[in-house]
Design a protein around this motif. Structure first.
Motif, mmCIF file in Angstrom:
data_model
loop_
_atom_site.group_PDB
_atom_site.id
_atom_site.type_symbol
_atom_site.label_atom_id
_atom_site.label_comp_id
_atom_site.label_asym_id
_atom_site.label_seq_id
_atom_site.Cartn_x
_atom_site.Cartn_y
_atom_site.Cartn_z
ATOM 1 N N LEU A 352 5.836 54.130 14.921
ATOM 2 C CA LEU A 352 5.250 55.438 15.604
ATOM 3 C C LEU A 352 3.889 55.593 15.939
ATOM 4 N N ILE A 355 3.474 53.898 19.112
ATOM 5 C CA ILE A 355 3.892 54.677 20.167
ATOM 6 C C ILE A 355 2.798 55.524 20.639
ATOM 7 N N PHE A 356 2.278 56.187 19.640
ATOM 8 C CA PHE A 356 1.267 57.243 19.739
ATOM 9 C C PHE A 356 -0.255 56.506 20.346
ATOM 10 N N ILE A 359 0.774 55.950 24.028
ATOM 11 C CA ILE A 359 0.672 57.108 24.938
ATOM 12 C C ILE A 359 -0.503 57.917 25.135
ATOM 13 N N LEU A 362 -1.964 55.817 27.802
ATOM 14 C CA LEU A 362 -1.539 56.050 29.041
ATOM 15 C C LEU A 362 -1.924 57.422 29.424
#
Lengths: 507, 443
Positions: A352, A355-356, A359, A362
């Motif tokens: 998790l 992923i953060f 992002i 991004l």
């Protein structure tokens, strides 16, 4: 020195470039690896022992327009018209498909004259011969030579016998020579076909000739050959000629480059070319290289390596390795494994977090790429203004920031005094003012109070009389202005209206 | 529109991208629809950006033409801009605002939002309250946005600035009044017998006299024919001399000394044009001298009003400029004076006159010695600036500037006592009143 301001304009942003590169890589992988392979057969592009690159060199010496054919369909599209075409096929390793034959036929029809030089022992080129309307065929089986004793005793040394047979060539030009053939076949000629001339036959038999297949282990399907079997023929039609030699191995590099025998085979080749196209001008030569297997440089066997030119091998190997099809799938597999094995092994919280982080990067990249941000507001309108030389004073008055003092009372007194002088002919200090004002309709008490108040306050302002003192000059001035306005209105002027005291004074 | 403009993001884009980021993050917990939605929003923002870039480019290439109608002060001036979108890109949300001189007042909205379809034209009309002088109008400022307002262009100049020239409107009341006054004490009386319309005297009939001139009243009274003799009408040489400084443009809209004296000059010029008087104009604007040659009739009126309309209404530019002194003015004017007696009407603000009273006395004496007459029209600056204030503010203003006012009035008085006819005036003085006072001085 004048400074030049340079503005850098990015026409193709980095993001677009990256997307295009990624799309290109995916396309390349999707299409698959190119045919970057080393040809180990009798291809004119093979510079090794079994290649026919020497034939290509000779053709380029003889003709000015020589092309190597990798795909017949492509060549067909690239040729519009030609006067004469010479097609050279040497020991093809695969069958010709319909598209190839259609293309060859199409080329032939578009050219004035078609010449074929075929040196083939496999028979793969028969389909080409047939499509172009020639009757001769290559048998396709190999000729070998056994002794009579071996046949009678059925003692075959498991094909360790020699495939070398002797053939005698005799050309109309006077050329004649007897040469060894290696793994040759023979040409099947239709006897009634008078357009065929035999140019070469088997000769000097030392044993019994049979035709065999390389895979056969017995002679049940063999056929006895007699001397004089044709191995080279010339078939002529109206505008086309074909010269068939039922052995392609005699034109390989190892034969043509041989120090002792090579020149004789080279002469055979040159005589054959001369016989076919002698006297013709403007000949387009197409050397077939489309029907040879490619061996991946990464998958070559040690035996195959012996047949390859080392420099060629290294170049092909480098080209193969740098091509994305070699490494991109591996990278993708690695990334896939990393995600599926390593990341999943990290556990849900760590995943998790990753992923953060991703992002965040991004969004950061997207925000970094967006143009500078401004607060969206309406365009400011031009506001109409009036010009005043005393703009500061007017602003202070409008905003109520003007404070009144003793000085202003003196000014007020001076104003009223000036008006009295102008309109009545007497100053304000004159006590006749009261009677005049009364005569003009002002209440007597009011008139006296006004006259008295103005003069007393004026004296206080001038510090000539100070009892009782004026504590708040601002209020006093305001009160006095109101009183004066009442009196001035009687005299036909005003302090508060547009048509003010200045109009009376300027007369 | 030639310069390249940049496209900028607005605060709405940040909100949208934040939402998109949140949706993408939620993908880890929810289904793929949230991811698709998040990516869709990002794609939408990219599409909007491409649109704004294309529309901005189209706006920059827009062809603009401008024209105006209405040429008189106190009337409406209609300015029209025609925007021609030559591209194939529709400019959907084009915010515009008209740049104009701050000294001219718009009576309609000067900003708004419009849509310019591809290969089409849009007309934008603005209305201004006419004010004498030359005023700069344009260009339009424009901003291009996408339908969601995620991006906006820089402010683009659309078209080029141009000038409108507003003529002073003569007072019809003045004209009527002057025609009547001319019959009794007008500028044109010569006291000589000649061609004219006014009766000078009568004499006995002589052979050859026109029968229509016979005075039947005298015939019946004396029993013999008398004929009426008319007074010869003279043509005047009128020279308008206007001295302008920044103070000439001070005051509320439509009531500045410049506008006031322009109306006075236009009214006198129109009357004199009908009488075929010789007229010329000298305008001294800061350090600039504008000159109209002596001309007669309606042409003179046209030239004079056109010259007044061409005077730029830009007081800020005159603030730091030293104006001409009366001596310099008369030196320049005298070179162009006709030989005959000329009447010079000097129009200048009271503060300028106050500063140069001795010089004015000197030049008045000089002109008088040459047979010319000088009249002075002096707008009182303070009277113009007090207008527009609230009632109590007027009183305060008058108290604060009384010292200056008194000083200027005393200088005007000095001129008057030296025999120079000076008319001080304020915005409340109607043009008719000013002319009447001028006539009174003449008589």
């Amino acid at each position: 020195m004048k400074k030049v301001r340079v503005k850098e304009e990015v026409l193709v942003p980095t993001a677009v470039t990256l997307v295009l590169v990624l799309a290109s890589l995916i396309t390349v992988v999707e299409v698959g690896p190119p045919r970057i392979g080393i040809r180990v057969g009798a291809s004119p592009l093979n510079t090794g022992r079994f290649g026919t690159s020497r034939v290509l060199e000779i053709l380029r010496e003889e003709f000015s327009n020589v092309k190597v054919v990798l795909e017949w369909e492509t060549v067909n599209k690239s040729i519009s018209t030609c006067r004469n075409v010479l097609i050279v096929i040497i020991s093809p390793e695969e069958q010709y498909i319909t598209n190839d034959l259609d293309s060859i036929e199409s080329i032939s029809k578009r050219c004035g004259a078609t010449y074929l030089l075929i040196a083939d022992e496999t028979g793969h080129s028969n389909s080409v011969i047939e499509r172009l309307g020639f009757k001769s065929r290559i048998n396709g089986n190999l000729i070998t030579q056994f002794s009579l004793m071996m046949v009678e005793t059925h003692n075959y040394p498991n094909f360790s016998v020699s495939y070398f047979v002797k053939a005698f060539f005799s050309y109309p030009s006077g050329y004649a020579d007897e040469l060894y053939l290696d793994k040759a076949s023979y040409v099947q000629v239709v006897l009634e076909n008078t357009s065929v001339s035999v140019l070469g036959i088997l000769s000097n038999i030392t044993g019994i000739l049979y035709i065999v297949t390389e895979t056969e282990t017995n002679l049940t399907k063999t056929r006895l050959l007699t001397p004089g079997t044709p191995v080279a023929i010339l078939e002529t039609h109206d505008t086309s000629k074909i010269l068939v030699i039922s052995d392609g191995s005699i034109f390989t590099n190892q034969v043509l480059s041989d120090d002792v025998w090579g020149w004789r085979y080279e002469r055979l080749l040159r005589e054959s070319l001369n016989l076919l196209v002698g006297g013709s001008e403007d000949v387009l030569v197409l050397v077939d290289s489309s029907k040879y297997t490619y061996v991946d440089p990464l998958n070559m066997t040690p035996q195959q390596l012996n047949y390859v030119d080392p420099l060629t091998y290294v170049l092909y190997l480098v080209a193969r390795l740098i091509h994305p099809s070699s490494w991109f799938p591996q990278v993708m597999i690695f990334i896939n494994n990393l995600i599926s094995e390593l990341f999943l092994a990290l556990g849900f919280p760590a995943l998790l977090m990753l992923i953060f982080i991703f992002i965040t990067f991004l969004v950061g990249a997207l925000l970094g790429n967006i143009p500078a941000q401004v607060k969206d507001q309406a365009i400011k309108e031009v506001k109409s203004i009036d010009y005043f030389t005393t703009a500061t004073l007017r602003d202070q008055i409008i905003k109520g920031k003007v404070s009144l003092s003793k000085r202003d009372f003196i000014e007020l007194y001076e104003v009223v005094n000036e008006i009295f002088r102008n309109s009545l002919g007497i100053p304000l200090s004159d006590d006749r003012v009261v009677s005049i004002l009364v005569a003009r309709g002002v209440n007597a008490m009011r008139a006296r109070k006004f006259w008295s108040s103005m003069n007393k306050t004026y004296l206080k302002a001038r510090k000539k009389f100070s009892f009782p003192p004026v504590l708040m000059w601002g209020r006093k001035v305001r009160k006095s202005v109101e009183d004066c306005e009442e009196i001035l209105n009687v005299l036909g002027t005003s302090l508060l209206k547009d048509l003010g005291i200045e109009y009376l004074l300027m007369r | 529109m030639s310069t390249s403009a940049t496209v900028k993001a607005t605060e709405r884009l940040t909100a949208l991208l934040t939402l998109a980021g949140a949706l993408i993050a939620l993908w880890a917990f929810l289904d793929t629809n949230t991811l698709i939605l998040g990516l869709g929003l990002i794609s939408l923002s990219l599409v909007m950006r491409l649109y704004v870039i294309a529309a901005t480019n189209a706006a920059q290439k827009t062809q603009v033409s401008a024209s105006y109608e209405g040429f008189l002060s106190s009337e409406q001036v209609r300015v029209e801009f025609v925007l021609r979108n030559e591209s194939r890109v529709p400019i959907m949300f084009f915010e515009f605002s008209l740049i104009h001189s701050p000294y001219v007042r718009a009576s309609s909205e000067i900003s708004g939002i419009t849509h310019i379809p591809p290969k089409s034209i849009v007309r934008l009309t603005f209305t201004f309250e006419g004010r004498v002088g030359k005023h700069s109008i344009g260009p339009l400022k424009g901003v291009v946005r996408d339908p969601l307002g995620l991006y906006r262009s820089d402010e683009l100049p659309v078209g080029k600035p141009f000038s409108i020239e507003i003529l002073p409107k003569p007072s019809e009341a003045v004209l009527r009044r002057m025609f009547i006054a001319a019959k009794v004490a007008a500028l044109s009386r010569t006291r000589r017998v000649g061609a004219g319309i006014e009766i000078h005297s009568v004499r006995e009939y002589r052979p050859g006299d026109e029968l229509r001139r016979i005075s039947w009243r005298h015939l019946s009274l004396w029993g013999k024919p008398f004929v009426k003799l008319t007074e010869e009408e003279a043509s005047l040489n009128l020279v308008f001399v206007i001295q302008l400084s920044d103070e000439s443009f001070a005051g509320v809209y439509g009531f500045t000394p410049f506008e006031h004296i322009s109306t006075v000059v236009a009214s006198i010029a129109k009357y004199s044009a009908r009488r075929n008087d010789l007229m010329s104009l000298h305008a001294f604007l800061g350090s600039t001298h504008t000159y109209v040659h002596p001309v007669r009739g309606h042409k003179a009126y046209q030239l004079i009003t056109k010259t007044l309309a061409g005077i730029p209404f830009e007081p800020e530019l005159l603030r730091s400029v030293t104006p001409y002194t009366p001596r310099e003015i008369i030196n320049k004017v005298y070179q162009h004076l006709p030989r005959d007696r000329s009447i010079l009407l000097l129009l200048s603000t009271s503060s300028l006159l106050a500063r140069h009273t001795p010089q004015l006395l000197e030049v008045s004496g000089f002109l008088s010695s040459k047979g010319h007459v000088l009249y002075v029209l002096a707008p009182l600056t303070q009277a113009y600036e007090v207008k527009g204030l609230p009632e109590w503010g007027k009183a305060l203003y008058r108290l604060k500037i009384f010292e200056t006012l008194r000083n200027e009035l005393s200088n005007i008085e000095k001129l008057r006592s030296a025999g120079i006819p000076v008319v001080a005036m304020g915005p409340q003085n109607l043009v008719t009143e000013v002319i009447t006072r001028l006539e009174m001085m003449r008589s």
